[in-house]
Design a protein around this motif. Structure first.
Motif, short mmCIF file in Angstrom:
data_model
loop_
_atom_site.label_atom_id
_atom_site.label_comp_id
_atom_site.label_asym_id
_atom_site.label_seq_id
_atom_site.Cartn_x
_atom_site.Cartn_y
_atom_site.Cartn_z
N ASN A 62 -16.91 -45.38 27.16
CA ASN A 62 -16.60 -43.95 27.17
C ASN A 62 -15.32 -43.67 26.37
O ASN A 62 -15.26 -42.70 25.60
N ASP A 63 -14.30 -44.51 26.54
CA ASP A 63 -13.04 -44.34 25.79
C ASP A 63 -13.28 -44.53 24.29
O ASP A 63 -12.72 -43.80 23.47
N ALA A 64 -14.10 -45.52 23.93
CA ALA A 64 -14.40 -45.75 22.52
C ALA A 64 -15.16 -44.57 21.92
O ALA A 64 -14.92 -44.18 20.78
N LEU A 65 -16.08 -44.01 22.68
CA LEU A 65 -16.82 -42.84 22.20
C LEU A 65 -15.91 -41.63 22.03
O LEU A 65 -16.11 -40.83 21.12
N GLU A 66 -14.92 -41.50 22.90
CA GLU A 66 -13.98 -40.38 22.78
C GLU A 66 -13.18 -40.50 21.48
O GLU A 66 -12.91 -39.49 20.83
N SER A 67 -12.82 -41.71 21.10
CA SER A 67 -12.02 -41.86 19.88
C SER A 67 -12.86 -41.95 18.61
O SER A 67 -12.44 -41.49 17.56
N ARG A 68 -14.07 -42.54 18.69
CA ARG A 68 -14.89 -42.75 17.49
C ARG A 68 -16.10 -41.84 17.37
O ARG A 68 -16.62 -41.65 16.28
N GLU A 69 -16.63 -41.38 18.48
CA GLU A 69 -17.82 -40.53 18.58
C GLU A 69 -19.14 -41.26 18.34
O GLU A 69 -20.16 -40.86 18.86
N TYR A 113 -23.87 -41.77 20.68
CA TYR A 113 -23.06 -40.66 20.16
C TYR A 113 -22.61 -39.79 21.31
O TYR A 113 -23.39 -39.50 22.23
N LYS A 114 -21.35 -39.41 21.26
CA LYS A 114 -20.82 -38.44 22.21
C LYS A 114 -19.72 -37.67 21.50
O LYS A 114 -18.77 -38.27 21.01
N ARG A 115 -19.86 -36.37 21.44
CA ARG A 115 -18.88 -35.54 20.76
C ARG A 115 -17.53 -35.62 21.46
O ARG A 115 -17.45 -35.51 22.68
N SER A 116 -16.48 -35.82 20.67
CA SER A 116 -15.13 -35.93 21.21
C SER A 116 -14.65 -34.57 21.70
O SER A 116 -14.85 -33.55 21.04
N LEU A 117 -14.03 -34.55 22.87
CA LEU A 117 -13.51 -33.31 23.42
C LEU A 117 -12.19 -32.91 22.76
O LEU A 117 -11.90 -31.72 22.61
N LYS A 118 -11.40 -33.89 22.33
CA LYS A 118 -10.07 -33.62 21.77
C LYS A 118 -10.08 -33.45 20.26
O LYS A 118 -9.56 -32.46 19.74
N LYS A 119 -10.66 -34.43 19.54
CA LYS A 119 -10.65 -34.40 18.10
C LYS A 119 -12.03 -34.74 17.53
O LYS A 119 -12.28 -35.88 17.17
N PRO A 120 -12.93 -33.77 17.42
CA PRO A 120 -14.25 -34.05 16.84
C PRO A 120 -14.11 -34.46 15.37
O PRO A 120 -13.39 -33.83 14.61
#
Length: 96
Positions: free
Chosen positions: A37-44, A84-91
């Motif tokens: 989940n953390d990796a998806l947040e940073s890389r998408e 794939y998961k769209r980043s909430l902070k920096k798409p």
């Protein structure tokens, strides 16, 4: 939910990616899910390899991970899965 056109676009991007996580004999645990989940947040967009000794197929592992962290399964082929998961902070990735 992503469309087939968006899925195709994400597959082309993921083609050059290397797997950054492996599902091994320990299976899919809470700590593993947090790291994904953390990796998806940073890389998408990430690729995960499912090892033979895990007892899971790529499709089964993909379903479990997607349900647990609300990600989209882009592809599960052979022993690899793409998420794939769209980043909430920096798409970063703009879907067509």
């Amino acid at each position: 939910m992503i469309t087939s056109k968006q899925r195709s676009y994400l597959r082309t991007i993921a083609n050059t990616l290397q797997p950054i996580f492996q599902v091994g004999k320990a299976g899919i645990e809470e700590n593993f899910l947090k790291q994904v989940n953390d990796a998806l947040e940073s890389r998408e967009l990430i690729k995960v390899k499912v090892l033979n000794n895990s007892g899971l197929t790529a499709r089964e592992a993909s379903d479990i991970i997607c349900e647990a962290i609300s990600a989209e399964a882009v592809q599960a082929i052979g022993s690899k899965c793409v998420f794939y998961k769209r980043s909430l902070k920096k798409p970063k990735i703009e879907l067509p």
